[in-house]
Design a protein around this motif. Structure first.
Motif, short mmCIF file in Angstrom:
data_model
loop_
_atom_site.label_atom_id
_atom_site.label_comp_id
_atom_site.label_asym_id
_atom_site.label_seq_id
_atom_site.Cartn_x
_atom_site.Cartn_y
_atom_site.Cartn_z
N GLY A 28 0.70 -1.37 0.08
CA GLY A 28 -0.04 0.05 -0.47
C GLY A 28 0.87 1.46 -0.19
O GLY A 28 -0.02 2.06 0.13
N ASN A 29 2.11 1.09 -0.40
CA ASN A 29 2.65 2.17 -0.50
C ASN A 29 4.24 2.46 -1.06
O ASN A 29 4.26 0.89 -1.92
N PHE A 30 4.50 3.07 -1.96
CA PHE A 30 5.78 2.86 -3.04
C PHE A 30 6.75 4.10 -2.97
O PHE A 30 6.69 5.33 -1.46
N SER A 31 7.85 3.91 -3.34
CA SER A 31 9.06 4.49 -2.90
C SER A 31 9.31 5.60 -3.76
O SER A 31 9.28 5.89 -4.81
N VAL A 32 9.54 7.36 -3.17
CA VAL A 32 10.66 7.95 -3.96
C VAL A 32 11.55 8.64 -3.73
O VAL A 32 11.72 8.86 -2.66
N TYR A 33 12.37 9.66 -4.89
CA TYR A 33 13.48 10.20 -4.60
C TYR A 33 13.21 11.18 -4.57
O TYR A 33 12.33 11.73 -5.60
N VAL A 34 13.57 12.17 -3.04
CA VAL A 34 13.09 13.53 -3.63
C VAL A 34 14.48 14.27 -3.19
O VAL A 34 15.21 14.18 -2.86
N GLY A 35 14.53 15.45 -3.83
CA GLY A 35 15.36 16.52 -3.68
C GLY A 35 16.22 16.68 -4.52
O GLY A 35 16.02 16.73 -5.56
N ASP A 36 16.72 18.38 -4.36
CA ASP A 36 17.52 18.80 -5.67
C ASP A 36 18.97 18.49 -5.87
O ASP A 36 18.50 18.83 -7.23
N GLN A 37 19.73 18.74 -5.16
CA GLN A 37 20.93 17.71 -5.35
C GLN A 37 21.10 16.84 -4.68
O GLN A 37 21.20 16.09 -5.25
N GLU A 38 20.98 16.51 -3.35
CA GLU A 38 20.97 15.36 -2.85
C GLU A 38 19.69 14.28 -2.61
O GLU A 38 18.95 15.16 -2.37
N LYS A 39 19.54 13.73 -3.15
CA LYS A 39 18.03 13.02 -3.57
C LYS A 39 18.18 12.01 -1.85
O LYS A 39 19.06 11.29 -1.87
N LEU A 57 3.03 17.68 -8.78
CA LEU A 57 4.37 17.13 -8.76
C LEU A 57 5.15 15.69 -9.70
O LEU A 57 6.02 15.50 -10.31
N LEU A 58 4.20 14.69 -9.70
CA LEU A 58 4.10 13.72 -10.82
C LEU A 58 4.63 14.01 -12.37
O LEU A 58 5.64 14.32 -13.19
N SER A 59 3.99 15.21 -12.72
CA SER A 59 3.95 15.86 -14.14
C SER A 59 5.36 16.85 -14.23
O SER A 59 5.37 16.51 -15.19
N GLN A 60 5.59 17.31 -12.69
CA GLN A 60 6.74 17.93 -13.39
C GLN A 60 7.93 17.61 -13.09
O GLN A 60 8.39 17.78 -13.79
N SER A 61 8.15 16.00 -12.68
CA SER A 61 8.85 14.77 -12.50
C SER A 61 8.58 14.62 -14.03
O SER A 61 10.17 14.18 -15.06
N GLU A 62 8.04 13.86 -15.15
CA GLU A 62 7.81 13.75 -15.76
C GLU A 62 8.31 13.94 -16.96
O GLU A 62 9.05 14.23 -17.67
N GLU A 63 8.41 15.80 -16.46
CA GLU A 63 8.63 16.78 -17.81
C GLU A 63 10.65 16.66 -17.57
O GLU A 63 11.50 17.04 -18.82
N LYS A 64 10.71 16.86 -16.66
CA LYS A 64 12.10 16.86 -16.07
C LYS A 64 13.02 15.18 -16.40
O LYS A 64 14.06 15.65 -17.20
N GLY A 66 11.72 12.63 -17.79
CA GLY A 66 10.65 11.60 -18.57
C GLY A 66 10.35 10.26 -17.83
O GLY A 66 10.12 10.40 -16.42
N PHE A 67 11.06 9.45 -18.53
CA PHE A 67 10.76 7.91 -17.51
C PHE A 67 12.06 7.62 -17.19
O PHE A 67 12.23 6.16 -17.06
N GLN A 68 12.68 7.86 -17.76
CA GLN A 68 14.42 7.49 -17.36
C GLN A 68 14.33 8.55 -15.67
O GLN A 68 15.52 9.56 -15.82
N HIS A 69 14.96 8.07 -14.80
CA HIS A 69 15.14 8.40 -13.18
C HIS A 69 16.49 8.07 -12.92
O HIS A 69 17.23 7.26 -12.97
N PRO A 70 17.03 9.17 -13.19
CA PRO A 70 18.42 9.23 -12.58
C PRO A 70 18.46 8.09 -11.38
O PRO A 70 19.95 7.06 -11.13
N MET A 71 17.86 7.87 -10.65
CA MET A 71 18.03 6.51 -9.25
C MET A 71 17.77 5.50 -8.99
O MET A 71 17.64 4.53 -8.67
#
Length: 93
Positions: A28-39, A57-64, A66-71
């Motif tokens: 019932g949960n999921f993980s996300v990475y948050v932060g400008d510099q250090e995630k 927030l998810l839309s902003q993440s998609e714009e920045k 896409g589907f290739q998340h650095p973490m």
């Protein structure tokens, strides 16, 4: 910019910072990475996905990213303080 401590304190039962693997995410949960510099990794309720402010927030993440998340997981491009403030407000929906 002042940080509101009561909101952070209220967020703690809902919002958990975690450094463990994805296998340790409760049902019932999921993980996300948050932060400008250090995630930093947070485990949050899946119910947040239905909330318009979290969807922004998810839309902003998609714009920045896409589907290739650095973490390797979902990365939210905002400050940790903003994320904690938002999720503490969502905790009472």
């Amino acid at each position: 910019m002042a940080i509101r401590m009561p909101r952070i304190i209220n967020a703690r039962p809902i919002l958990r910072r975690s450094s463990s693997s994805a296998a340790n995410v409760p049902k019932g949960n999921f993980s996300v990475y948050v932060g400008d510099q250090e995630k930093k990794r947070f485990v949050i309720p899946i119910a947040f996905l239905n909330q318009p402010s979290f969807q922004d927030l998810l839309s902003q993440s998609e714009e920045k990213f896409g589907f290739q998340h650095p973490m390797g997981g979902l990365t939210i491009p905002c400050s940790e303080e903003l994320f904690i403030d938002l999720t503490s407000r969502l905790g009472g929906f």
